[in-house]
Motif scaffolding. Sequence first.
Motif, PDB file in Angstrom:
ATOM      1  N   UNK A 293       0.841  -1.182   0.000  1.00 20.31           N
ATOM      2  CA  UNK A 293       0.000   0.000   0.000  1.00 20.31           C
ATOM      3  C   UNK A 293       0.886   1.245   0.000  1.00 20.31           C
ATOM      4  N   UNK A 294       0.508   2.230  -0.807  1.00 18.84           N
ATOM      5  CA  UNK A 294       1.279   3.461  -0.882  1.00 18.84           C
ATOM      6  C   UNK A 294       1.082   4.287   0.382  1.00 18.84           C
ATOM      7  N   UNK A 295       2.105   5.063   0.681  1.00 21.88           N
ATOM      8  CA  UNK A 295       2.034   5.974   1.811  1.00 21.88           C
ATOM      9  C   UNK A 295       1.072   7.110   1.452  1.00 21.88           C
ATOM     10  N   UNK A 296       0.119   7.423   2.326  1.00 25.79           N
ATOM     11  CA  UNK A 296      -0.786   8.539   2.034  1.00 25.79           C
ATOM     12  C   UNK A 296      -0.021   9.853   1.936  1.00 25.79           C
ATOM     13  N   UNK A 297      -0.463  10.705   1.033  1.00 26.33           N
ATOM     14  CA  UNK A 297       0.143  12.024   0.862  1.00 26.33           C
ATOM     15  C   UNK A 297      -0.924  13.062   1.134  1.00 26.33           C
ATOM     16  N   UNK A 298      -0.525  14.166   1.719  1.00 25.34           N
ATOM     17  CA  UNK A 298      -1.460  15.228   2.089  1.00 25.34           C
ATOM     18  C   UNK A 298      -0.972  16.539   1.501  1.00 25.34           C
ATOM     19  N   UNK A 299      -1.937  17.322   1.005  1.00 31.80           N
ATOM     20  CA  UNK A 299      -1.617  18.571   0.320  1.00 31.80           C
ATOM     21  C   UNK A 299      -2.467  19.703   0.891  1.00 31.80           C
ATOM     22  N   UNK A 300      -1.900  20.896   0.908  1.00 23.77           N
ATOM     23  CA  UNK A 300      -2.653  22.086   1.314  1.00 23.77           C
ATOM     24  C   UNK A 300      -3.685  22.377   0.225  1.00 23.77           C
ATOM     25  N   UNK A 301      -4.937  22.526   0.604  1.00 23.11           N
ATOM     26  CA  UNK A 301      -5.962  22.779  -0.414  1.00 23.11           C
ATOM     27  C   UNK A 301      -5.932  24.215  -0.925  1.00 23.11           C
ATOM     28  N   UNK A 302      -5.130  25.070  -0.290  1.00 24.64           N
ATOM     29  CA  UNK A 302      -5.060  26.465  -0.711  1.00 24.64           C
ATOM     30  C   UNK A 302      -3.937  26.708  -1.718  1.00 24.64           C
ATOM     31  N   UNK A 303      -2.728  26.156  -1.441  1.00 24.83           N
ATOM     32  CA  UNK A 303      -1.599  26.425  -2.343  1.00 24.83           C
ATOM     33  C   UNK A 303      -1.066  25.171  -3.027  1.00 24.83           C
ATOM     34  N   UNK A 304      -1.495  23.970  -2.604  1.00 24.84           N
ATOM     35  CA  UNK A 304      -1.098  22.739  -3.264  1.00 24.84           C
ATOM     36  C   UNK A 304       0.199  22.121  -2.779  1.00 24.84           C
ATOM     37  N   UNK A 305       0.857  22.720  -1.795  1.00 23.59           N
ATOM     38  CA  UNK A 305       2.110  22.180  -1.279  1.00 23.59           C
ATOM     39  C   UNK A 305       1.861  20.886  -0.521  1.00 23.59           C
ATOM     40  N   UNK A 306       2.731  19.882  -0.731  1.00 22.91           N
ATOM     41  CA  UNK A 306       2.609  18.646   0.036  1.00 22.91           C
ATOM     42  C   UNK A 306       3.061  18.931   1.467  1.00 22.91           C
ATOM     43  N   UNK A 307       2.258  18.485   2.436  1.00 26.32           N
ATOM     44  CA  UNK A 307       2.544  18.727   3.855  1.00 26.32           C
ATOM     45  C   UNK A 307       2.555  17.402   4.609  1.00 26.32           C
ATOM     46  N   UNK A 308       3.107  17.429   5.817  1.00 28.92           N
ATOM     47  CA  UNK A 308       3.109  16.232   6.658  1.00 28.92           C
ATOM     48  C   UNK A 308       1.684  15.895   7.075  1.00 28.92           C
ATOM     49  N   UNK A 309       1.463  14.644   7.414  1.00 27.91           N
ATOM     50  CA  UNK A 309       0.134  14.174   7.826  1.00 27.91           C
ATOM     51  C   UNK A 309      -0.368  14.931   9.048  1.00 27.91           C
ATOM     52  N   UNK A 310       0.497  15.210   9.987  1.00 27.76           N
ATOM     53  CA  UNK A 310       0.067  15.864  11.225  1.00 27.76           C
ATOM     54  C   UNK A 310       0.312  17.374  11.213  1.00 27.76           C
ATOM     55  N   UNK A 311       0.570  17.958  10.051  1.00 23.79           N
ATOM     56  CA  UNK A 311       0.811  19.403   9.968  1.00 23.79           C
ATOM     57  C   UNK A 311      -0.445  20.164  10.341  1.00 23.79           C
ATOM     58  N   UNK A 312      -0.285  21.229  11.078  1.00 23.70           N
ATOM     59  CA  UNK A 312      -1.415  22.086  11.458  1.00 23.70           C
ATOM     60  C   UNK A 312      -1.402  23.409  10.699  1.00 23.70           C
ATOM     61  N   UNK A 313      -0.225  23.751  10.105  1.00 26.74           N
ATOM     62  CA  UNK A 313      -0.084  25.003   9.364  1.00 26.74           C
ATOM     63  C   UNK A 313       0.713  24.718   8.105  1.00 26.74           C
ATOM     64  N   UNK A 314       0.303  25.287   7.000  1.00 21.63           N
ATOM     65  CA  UNK A 314       1.047  25.136   5.744  1.00 21.63           C
ATOM     66  C   UNK A 314       2.297  26.009   5.812  1.00 21.63           C
ATOM     67  N   UNK A 315       3.485  25.427   5.563  1.00 20.47           N
ATOM     68  CA  UNK A 315       4.696  26.229   5.629  1.00 20.47           C
ATOM     69  C   UNK A 315       4.814  27.262   4.499  1.00 20.47           C
ATOM     70  N   UNK A 316       4.081  27.076   3.388  1.00 20.78           N
ATOM     71  CA  UNK A 316       4.166  28.033   2.282  1.00 20.78           C
ATOM     72  C   UNK A 316       3.175  29.191   2.454  1.00 20.78           C
ATOM     73  N   UNK A 317       1.892  28.881   2.630  1.00 22.75           N
ATOM     74  CA  UNK A 317       0.887  29.958   2.645  1.00 22.75           C
ATOM     75  C   UNK A 317       0.429  30.343   4.052  1.00 22.75           C
ATOM     76  N   UNK A 318       0.777  29.541   5.067  1.00 23.53           N
ATOM     77  CA  UNK A 318       0.442  29.897   6.438  1.00 23.53           C
ATOM     78  C   UNK A 318      -0.979  29.573   6.858  1.00 23.53           C
ATOM     79  N   UNK A 319      -1.749  28.898   6.021  1.00 17.05           N
ATOM     80  CA  UNK A 319      -3.127  28.551   6.378  1.00 17.05           C
ATOM     81  C   UNK A 319      -3.136  27.434   7.403  1.00 17.05           C
ATOM     82  N   UNK A 320      -4.096  27.497   8.323  1.00 17.28           N
ATOM     83  CA  UNK A 320      -4.240  26.467   9.346  1.00 17.28           C
ATOM     84  C   UNK A 320      -5.086  25.323   8.815  1.00 17.28           C
ATOM     85  N   UNK A 321      -4.751  24.091   9.233  1.00 23.77           N
ATOM     86  CA  UNK A 321      -5.519  22.913   8.867  1.00 23.77           C
ATOM     87  C   UNK A 321      -6.322  22.477  10.074  1.00 23.77           C
TER      88      UNK A 321
END
Length: 100
Positions: A1-29
Amino acid sequence: MKRPRYFCEHCGLEVRKNARVCPRCGRFFSSVKCPRCGYAGQAEDFDAGCPVCGYAEAANAAPDPIRPPPVAAPPPPRWSYALAALVLAALVFLLYQAVK
């Protein structure tokens, strides 16, 4: 099974699974959102795809690329500034003649 990937829905940057803030656009998850049906839940809910619609690519595929902003309209031609100045001068002249 592939490792799940998570992306910021605002800027499209791939983020960690447990990320709470996008490092590029600063939006909170606050949750993970399915791109097909819009279901939002915890990241663990999406380990095997969307629990509501079954969209399996939600965890493994990048979102659609964000469209670039529209191109600004070109500035008006230079002669239009001269024409506007001429019309303004004519109006001032007519106004001055009417006051006299």
